[in-house]
Each structure stands twice: as C-alpha cells, then as structure tokens.
Write a protein that holds these residues in place. Structure first.
Motif, PDB file in Angstrom:
ATOM      1  N   ASN A  65       0.823  -1.210   0.000  1.00 36.45           N
ATOM      2  CA  ASN A  65       0.000   0.000   0.000  1.00 36.45           C
ATOM      3  C   ASN A  65       0.858   1.261   0.000  1.00 36.45           C
ATOM      4  O   ASN A  65       0.525   2.244  -0.667  1.00 36.45           O
ATOM      5  N   ASP A  66       1.961   1.236   0.751  1.00 34.75           N
ATOM      6  CA  ASP A  66       2.886   2.374   0.754  1.00 34.75           C
ATOM      7  C   ASP A  66       3.434   2.631  -0.652  1.00 34.75           C
ATOM      8  O   ASP A  66       3.551   3.786  -1.089  1.00 34.75           O
ATOM      9  N   LEU A  67       3.766   1.557  -1.356  1.00 38.61           N
ATOM     10  CA  LEU A  67       4.304   1.699  -2.708  1.00 38.61           C
ATOM     11  C   LEU A  67       3.260   2.253  -3.670  1.00 38.61           C
ATOM     12  O   LEU A  67       3.592   3.043  -4.560  1.00 38.61           O
ATOM     13  N   ILE A  68       2.020   1.862  -3.477  1.00 36.51           N
ATOM     14  CA  ILE A  68       0.938   2.428  -4.296  1.00 36.51           C
ATOM     15  C   ILE A  68       0.829   3.928  -4.044  1.00 36.51           C
ATOM     16  O   ILE A  68       0.652   4.711  -4.986  1.00 36.51           O
ATOM     17  N   ASP A  69       0.966   4.339  -2.778  1.00 39.93           N
ATOM     18  CA  ASP A  69       0.936   5.766  -2.436  1.00 39.93           C
ATOM     19  C   ASP A  69       2.079   6.524  -3.109  1.00 39.93           C
ATOM     20  O   ASP A  69       1.882   7.632  -3.623  1.00 39.93           O
ATOM     21  N   THR A  72       1.378   6.872  -6.783  1.00 42.99           N
ATOM     22  CA  THR A  72       0.374   7.917  -6.996  1.00 42.99           C
ATOM     23  C   THR A  72       1.008   9.299  -6.902  1.00 42.99           C
ATOM     24  O   THR A  72       0.730  10.181  -7.726  1.00 42.99           O
ATOM     25  N   GLU A  73       1.865   9.484  -5.928  1.00 46.36           N
ATOM     26  CA  GLU A  73       2.548  10.780  -5.763  1.00 46.36           C
ATOM     27  C   GLU A  73       3.428  11.084  -6.974  1.00 46.36           C
ATOM     28  O   GLU A  73       3.473  12.234  -7.452  1.00 46.36           O
ATOM     29  N   ILE A  74       4.113  10.088  -7.487  1.00 47.08           N
ATOM     30  CA  ILE A  74       4.935  10.284  -8.689  1.00 47.08           C
ATOM     31  C   ILE A  74       4.051  10.709  -9.854  1.00 47.08           C
ATOM     32  O   ILE A  74       4.377  11.653 -10.586  1.00 47.08           O
ATOM     33  N   ARG A  75       2.928  10.034 -10.032  1.00 50.67           N
ATOM     34  CA  ARG A  75       2.008  10.355 -11.123  1.00 50.67           C
ATOM     35  C   ARG A  75       1.516  11.801 -11.011  1.00 50.67           C
ATOM     36  O   ARG A  75       1.482  12.539 -12.009  1.00 50.67           O
ATOM     37  N   VAL A  76       1.167  12.212  -9.795  1.00 46.22           N
ATOM     38  CA  VAL A  76       0.706  13.586  -9.575  1.00 46.22           C
ATOM     39  C   VAL A  76       1.804  14.572  -9.961  1.00 46.22           C
ATOM     40  O   VAL A  76       1.547  15.574 -10.651  1.00 46.22           O
ATOM     41  N   GLN A  77       3.013  14.315  -9.521  1.00 44.89           N
ATOM     42  CA  GLN A  77       4.120  15.222  -9.829  1.00 44.89           C
ATOM     43  C   GLN A  77       4.411  15.261 -11.323  1.00 44.89           C
ATOM     44  O   GLN A  77       4.694  16.324 -11.874  1.00 44.89           O
ATOM     45  N   GLU A  78       4.326  14.101 -11.976  1.00 47.29           N
ATOM     46  CA  GLU A  78       4.548  14.071 -13.428  1.00 47.29           C
ATOM     47  C   GLU A  78       3.516  14.924 -14.156  1.00 47.29           C
ATOM     48  O   GLU A  78       3.849  15.611 -15.123  1.00 47.29           O
ATOM     49  N   GLU A  79       2.284  14.880 -13.693  1.00 49.79           N
ATOM     50  CA  GLU A  79       1.223  15.662 -14.325  1.00 49.79           C
ATOM     51  C   GLU A  79       1.417  17.165 -14.119  1.00 49.79           C
ATOM     52  O   GLU A  79       0.967  17.966 -14.943  1.00 49.79           O
ATOM     53  N   ASP A  98      10.740  20.155  -2.966  1.00 53.02           N
ATOM     54  CA  ASP A  98      10.335  19.460  -1.736  1.00 53.02           C
ATOM     55  C   ASP A  98       9.587  18.176  -2.045  1.00 53.02           C
ATOM     56  O   ASP A  98       9.816  17.144  -1.409  1.00 53.02           O
ATOM     57  N   SER A  99       8.699  18.228  -3.020  1.00 50.86           N
ATOM     58  CA  SER A  99       7.948  17.032  -3.412  1.00 50.86           C
ATOM     59  C   SER A  99       8.890  15.943  -3.912  1.00 50.86           C
ATOM     60  O   SER A  99       8.738  14.765  -3.575  1.00 50.86           O
ATOM     61  N   HIS A 100       9.870  16.345  -4.702  1.00 54.13           N
ATOM     62  CA  HIS A 100      10.857  15.398  -5.227  1.00 54.13           C
ATOM     63  C   HIS A 100      11.645  14.747  -4.087  1.00 54.13           C
ATOM     64  O   HIS A 100      11.830  13.527  -4.074  1.00 54.13           O
ATOM     65  N   GLU A 101      12.071  15.553  -3.152  1.00 53.00           N
ATOM     66  CA  GLU A 101      12.827  15.021  -2.015  1.00 53.00           C
ATOM     67  C   GLU A 101      11.958  14.114  -1.139  1.00 53.00           C
ATOM     68  O   GLU A 101      12.434  13.117  -0.606  1.00 53.00           O
ATOM     69  N   LEU A 105      12.718  10.205  -0.237  1.00 53.14           N
ATOM     70  CA  LEU A 105      12.732   9.635   1.114  1.00 53.14           C
ATOM     71  C   LEU A 105      11.754   8.472   1.236  1.00 53.14           C
ATOM     72  O   LEU A 105      12.056   7.466   1.894  1.00 53.14           O
ATOM     73  N   MET A 106      10.592   8.584   0.602  1.00 53.72           N
ATOM     74  CA  MET A 106       9.612   7.500   0.627  1.00 53.72           C
ATOM     75  C   MET A 106      10.184   6.243  -0.042  1.00 53.72           C
ATOM     76  O   MET A 106       9.969   5.123   0.443  1.00 53.72           O
ATOM     77  N   MET A 107      10.909   6.420  -1.124  1.00 52.68           N
ATOM     78  CA  MET A 107      11.517   5.281  -1.819  1.00 52.68           C
ATOM     79  C   MET A 107      12.604   4.632  -0.962  1.00 52.68           C
ATOM     80  O   MET A 107      12.687   3.411  -0.886  1.00 52.68           O
ATOM     81  N   LYS A 108      13.412   5.455  -0.319  1.00 53.57           N
ATOM     82  CA  LYS A 108      14.449   4.903   0.559  1.00 53.57           C
ATOM     83  C   LYS A 108      13.813   4.136   1.715  1.00 53.57           C
ATOM     84  O   LYS A 108      14.272   3.053   2.077  1.00 53.57           O
TER      85      LYS A 108
END
Length: 126
Positions: A65-69, A72-79, A98-101, A105-108
């Motif tokens: 579920n965390d990975l899905i989140d 989703t955040e990546i998709r939002v930023q790409e848009e 800030d969003s990128h960072e 951190l979420m990926m790490k």
C-alpha cells in the motif's frame, strides 16, 4: 545540465523512471512473498496461526500500500511538470523540489522496509 542545489526536468524524469521501475520490482517481490506465506500456512498447520508469520503478512500488505501511495505521488508530480516547466531548473525553495525530495525519502524508506521484511522472513522454511 543541473547545478548544485537545482533539479532539471530531465533529472526529475530520470528519477521518476528509476523509482517506477523500483516500485514494480518491489511489488513483484511482495507478491512472491505473499504467495509463499500462503503456501507455508497451507502446508503447516502450526504456521497457519503463528503470530510472527501473520504480522509479516500484514507488513508486506502495508508495504504494498505504501508503494501504491508513492506511485500515486509520482504520477501527480509528473502531471504537474508541464505547468511548472517555465520554473525549471528548480532550486531548494521551489515546491516541486520538496515534493521530489519527499518521494526520494519514501523510496528509501520502502527499500529499507523491504530489506527488513526479507530478513524477518528467513526463518520460515519448510
């Protein structure tokens, strides 16, 4: 070309591609572990209700579920990149920085959790 303290669109695009690839890899590994847990529970009655194995099962589900989140955040930023394109390259004061960072951190964190879960799974062999 990026300079220290800035991020360009090609850099962000590259990071997103790497992160999406890593998410797909981790989600596939999670599916494999979840299938193995089901096999173990079916093969061994004492493991069917074994607390640590049940907790591992929940932890893998939570990480999924965390990975899905994150995805989703990546998709939002790409848009949002096209609308912010004139601002690039961005500096540390830009909202997208800030969003990128945060995604970084979420990926790490997701990678660390996966490593922990894989170590915790080691005792479960038939």
């Amino acid at each position: 070309m990026s300079h220290a303290g800035t991020i360009s669109i090609p850099d962000i695009d590259f990071d997103y591609k790497i992160w999406k690839n890593r998410i797909a890899f981790l989600r596939n590994r999670i599916r494999l572990y979840q299938a193995r847990i089901k096999e173990l529970k079916a093969a061994s009655p004492e493991w069917k209700h074994e607390q640590n194995l049940l907790e591992l099962e929940l932890a893998f589900h939570s990480l999924r579920n965390d990975l899905i989140d994150v995805q989703t955040e990546i998709r939002v930023q790409e848009e949002q990149i096209p609308s912010h394109a004139p601002d690039y390259p961005i500096t540390e004061t830009h909202q997208d920085f800030d969003s990128h960072e945060t995604i970084n951190l979420m990926m790490k964190d997701a990678s660390m959790k996966m490593d922990e879960l894989e170590r915790a799974f080691l005792p479960y062999r038939l």
